[in-house]
Motif scaffolding. Structure first.
Motif, PDB file in Angstrom:
ATOM      1  N   TYR A   7     -27.680   5.941   4.119  1.00 58.33           N
ATOM      2  CA  TYR A   7     -29.143   5.820   4.020  1.00 58.33           C
ATOM      3  C   TYR A   7     -29.531   4.950   2.829  1.00 58.33           C
ATOM      4  O   TYR A   7     -30.408   4.090   2.929  1.00 58.33           O
ATOM      5  N   ASP A  42     -27.590   2.824   1.357  1.00 50.42           N
ATOM      6  CA  ASP A  42     -26.906   1.525   1.470  1.00 50.42           C
ATOM      7  C   ASP A  42     -26.164   1.168   0.194  1.00 50.42           C
ATOM      8  O   ASP A  42     -26.307   0.067  -0.345  1.00 50.42           O
ATOM      9  N   ARG A  98     -28.428  -3.958   1.892  1.00 47.34           N
ATOM     10  CA  ARG A  98     -28.174  -4.001   3.331  1.00 47.34           C
ATOM     11  C   ARG A  98     -27.328  -5.201   3.754  1.00 47.34           C
ATOM     12  O   ARG A  98     -26.836  -5.242   4.886  1.00 47.34           O
ATOM     13  N   ARG A  99     -27.138  -6.141   2.857  1.00 48.05           N
ATOM     14  CA  ARG A  99     -26.326  -7.291   3.227  1.00 48.05           C
ATOM     15  C   ARG A  99     -24.846  -6.906   3.367  1.00 48.05           C
ATOM     16  O   ARG A  99     -24.161  -7.388   4.278  1.00 48.05           O
ATOM     17  N   PRO A 143     -25.000  -1.990   4.941  1.00 43.60           N
ATOM     18  CA  PRO A 143     -26.152  -1.479   5.691  1.00 43.60           C
ATOM     19  C   PRO A 143     -25.903  -0.102   6.298  1.00 43.60           C
ATOM     20  O   PRO A 143     -26.827   0.680   6.468  1.00 43.60           O
ATOM     21  N   HIS A 144     -24.628   0.197   6.634  1.00 39.61           N
ATOM     22  CA  HIS A 144     -24.307   1.529   7.131  1.00 39.61           C
ATOM     23  C   HIS A 144     -22.817   1.805   6.882  1.00 39.61           C
ATOM     24  O   HIS A 144     -22.015   1.891   7.822  1.00 39.61           O
ATOM     25  N   ASP A 174     -17.998  -0.408   8.023  1.00 34.73           N
ATOM     26  CA  ASP A 174     -19.456  -0.421   8.167  1.00 34.73           C
ATOM     27  C   ASP A 174     -19.801  -0.569   9.644  1.00 34.73           C
ATOM     28  O   ASP A 174     -19.343  -1.494  10.323  1.00 34.73           O
TER      29      ASP A 174
END
Length: 731
Positions: A651, A653, A672-673, A676-677, A692
């Protein structure tokens, strides 16, 4: 013994012979050339070496006990060589011998005072004085006194970048100052007298030097005299004398109460220009020699001054003494230890006006202390990263050193053992025992048996693959009947893979010994196993069942399965309002410290939790729970070498790490680059690796700084768990 020979690019190589043995090349963790070497100190089983790297840049390095492996101790030290460092500066007109502004405090182990150039150039008005209590492991500025000798506030505080600067050889030679050097004597333990300047926020210029004294080995200083003076100790530190510099005078000042008050004695009818004050070696007597010259016609004079009368021939007795223990003020524990040893001295009370006498034999007793962070310095290939507090600083791998700190020794026979550093080494001569020794001391590992690859193991739900580190090849492991494999583990010694399939609700094992048969270790009473963790020392396999909100454990062959921690009844963690297990996700084992850790996606209380491996309810503790750090904590891993805990949050990141108790949180990668997850993470040598979901790949970066961020594998849809295994990962 030490010697140097010339090398290419005008650099020099330092060679060291230890205990009369053959010469070995000294190793310094830097890519900079060594143009010149100066041994600043070679006492207490170590070598302080100044290494000049260019015309103005010199760093101070500290060796190990062999004198061959050096670690960076202090940058930009003041060092001059008439044929090398700073030879083209104004100093060449005033100095014809090499020197370094590093003072070893006489009579006390491990305490040194050094001058550092503030901007790397030779500017006598821009220096800072630093002190160390652990032989260069950590340096700190010297706190200025709150007020001067006249009761005026100095308004000089560390948070204002202001501290006390003590002059050494450089300013003794500087024409604008010509100050006296630092004075410390073994006969007067704890007393240090120096010329100094306070209010030095940015420059020493326009600040007149005064005389400062400490009676507790540098922890606290006070201004005792205005202006420049020569000074010396007598009567084992029970008497201090001073004479003004640069003035025609016939007065000598003396203090019998550690500089609290001064009295004046006229030593002759004629005023002279004084050049120094001496006493007999050992500073036992109360007889001093003032040497100077007449003016205007120069004529040397030596005047003997006998101050025995000050004490009225009253000898000190038992009640006139007190016990004093030197200690490191940066520790903050008040344990009274230096280099792992508590030494208790008998010192005359400041207000006891009595004579120690020539025959005074100072009683001393000593005992070893428990080990703390202060007893360790950075090992070869590591450098200090200063934290918010002196002892929160860590030794981190220095990528510029070119040192492979993970290398197995060339000679390491099967069945034997070797030591792998955690980045710290006990300071040679330090005698501490127990305490945090296991935390900072090296790991004892078994020498590798045969050759096995070092690899990444990862799952993409229906396939498990292995990425071989070094040759960068990928192979698919033929595991039968994979449907939705979420979690993986691996026994390096037995060469066995463990996996959990949340669609089939089982945990299986298959050993890669030529067999194609998988063993079912657990089935039934499983809903959603999302994390596996192996304790290879006791052959226990831990797993998180998020659906049932339990952590279970069993032997690696499936026997003795039992619930270790049960969150199904909404139990609360002691001393909190958080559930023991709400939405658990990842789990990791730390056999070295007997702990397990797990992440929890709880909507109300996201957290990382620690407990003993036996699941003792009283041991369960939230260690990371701030929503600045965790919201959807996914991956979790331990860097055993550095004793750090890493996690990835899907969440927020980011990827972060902390100490094993959750303190001192640092961010490695964020945004997020590149995250991101993030789902799963692992540490290997100096890098952090993670999977990721959105980037559909495996990425890596420096585990401390996040530098060198790169893709290891891309185009990996449905990527899930990731583990890294090597010959030392389960040693």
């Amino acid at each position: 013994s030490l010697t140097a020979d010339s090398h290419h690019n005008q650099s020099q190589i330092l060679w060291v012979s230890h205990n009369g043995g053959p010469f070995s090349r000294a190793r310094f963790p830097t890519s900079l050339h060594g143009l010149d070497y100066y041994i600043a100190d070679a006492s207490e089983d170590q070598v302080f070496a100044c290494v000049n790297h260019n015309a103005t840049l010199t760093h101070l390095y500290i060796s190990d006990a062999s004198g061959t492996n050096f670690s960076l101790s202090l940058e930009r030290v003041v060092y001059f060589n008439p044929k090398g460092a700073l030879k083209d500066t104004w100093l060449r007109y005033f100095a014809d011998e090499s020197f370094a502004d590093i003072h070893r405090v006489d009579g006390l182990r491990g305490i040194y005072i050094a001058s550092q150039l503030a901007n790397g150039t030779l500017d006598p008005d821009r220096q800072v004085t630093l002190i160390t209590y652990d032989k260069g492991g950590m340096w700190e500025r010297i706190n200025a006194p709150y007020q001067d000798s006249e009761g005026n506030h100095t308004h000089c505080y560390r948070f204002m970048d202001c501290s006390l600067h003590l002059t050494q050889r450089l300013q003794q030679l500087y024409p604008r100052s010509r100050t006296a050097e630092i004075l410390s004597k073994a006969s007067a333990p704890g007393l240090i007298m120096a010329t100094g300047v306070t209010n030095v926020t940015s420059s020493l210029r326009d600040h007149l030097p005064n005389i400062y004294l400490t009676t507790d080995a540098g922890a606290n200083w006070k201004e005792v005299l205005k202006g420049q003076h020569f000074y010396n100790f007598g009567d084992h530190g029970g008497l201090i004398v001073a004479v003004r510099q640069y003035e025609m005078t016939n007065e000598i000042l003396y203090s019998w109460n550690e500089g609290e008050s001064w009295e004046v004695l006229i030593f002759g009818p004629e005023k002279i220009r004084v050049y120094g004050v001496l006493t007999e070696p050992g500073e036992h007597t109360t007889i001093f020699s003032v040497f100077g010259s007449r003016s205007p016609i120069h004529s040397w004079l030596i005047i003997k001054v006998n101050l025995t009368f000050v004490f009225n021939n009253i000898a000190c007795r038992g009640d006139d003494y007190k016990e004093w223990t030197p200690s490191d003020p940066t520790e903050g524990h008040g344990r009274g230890c230096l280099l792992g040893r508590k030494v208790v001295y008998n010192r005359r009370r400041a207000h006891a006006k009595c004579l120690n006498g020539n025959d005074f034999d100072r009683p001393i007793r000593q005992e070893n202390c428990l080990c703390l962070r202060a007893d360790f310095e950075c090992d070869f290939g590591f450098r200090l990263q200063y934290g918010w507090a002196p002892r929160s600083s860590n030794c981190l791998y220095d990528a510029t050193s070119g040192v492979d700190v993970h290398r197995v020794p060339t000679i390491c026979p099967e069945g034997g053992t070797y030591f792998r550093t955690k980045g710290y080494r006990k300071v040679p001569g330090d005698t501490c025992q127990g305490g945090d020794e296991a935390r900072y001391g090296p790991d004892r590992l078994f020498c590798p048996v045969g050759v096995k690859p070092e690899f990444l193991l990862y799952t993409r739900r229906t396939v498990v693959q292995r990425y071989i580190l070094g040759d960068n090849t990928t192979e698919t492991i033929a595991l039968p009947h994979l449907s939705n494999t979420i979690a993986l583990e691996y026994d390096y010694k037995g060469n066995c893979i463990f996996w959990a399939d949340i669609s089939e609700d089982y945990i299986k094992r298959m050993c890669l010994n030529g067999s194609d048969t998988a063993e079912v270790l657990a089935e039934g009473r499983l809903e959603s196993v999302e994390g596996l963790a192996l304790d290879w020392t006791s052959e226990n396999l831990y797993f998180v069942d998020a659906g049932r909100r339990v952590i279970e454990v069993m032997k690696t062959d499936g026997r003795f399965r039992r619930v270790l921690i049960d969150g199904s009844h909404n139990q609360i963690i002691p001393h909190s309002n958080s559930k023991v297990l709400d939405k658990p996700r990842a789990i990791v084992a730390d056999p070295a410290h007997g702990s397990i850790y797990w992440t929890d996606w709880s909507t109300e209380h996201p957290q990382i939790v620690r407990a003993w491996m036996n699941g003792d309810p009283e041991s369960i503790q939230r260690i990371v729970y701030s929503t600045l750090y965790v919201k959807w904590p996914n991956g979790l891993t331990i860097d055993a070498q550095a004793s750090k805990l890493y996690w990835a949050d899907a969440y927020l990141d980011h990827i972060q790490y902390s100490d094993l108790d959750g303190r001192n949180v640092h961010t490695v990668v964020s945004g997020r680059r590149y995250a991101p997850h993030p789902y799963s993470i692992a540490v290997y040598k100096n890098d952090i690796y993670w999977t990721d979901w959105m980037l559909q790949g495996i990425l890596a970066a420096d585990k401390t700084t996040g530098a060198g961020l790169r893709y290891i594998k891309s185009d990996l849809p449905r990527i899930m768990d990731l583990k890294i295994f090597s010959k030392s990962s389960q040693a």
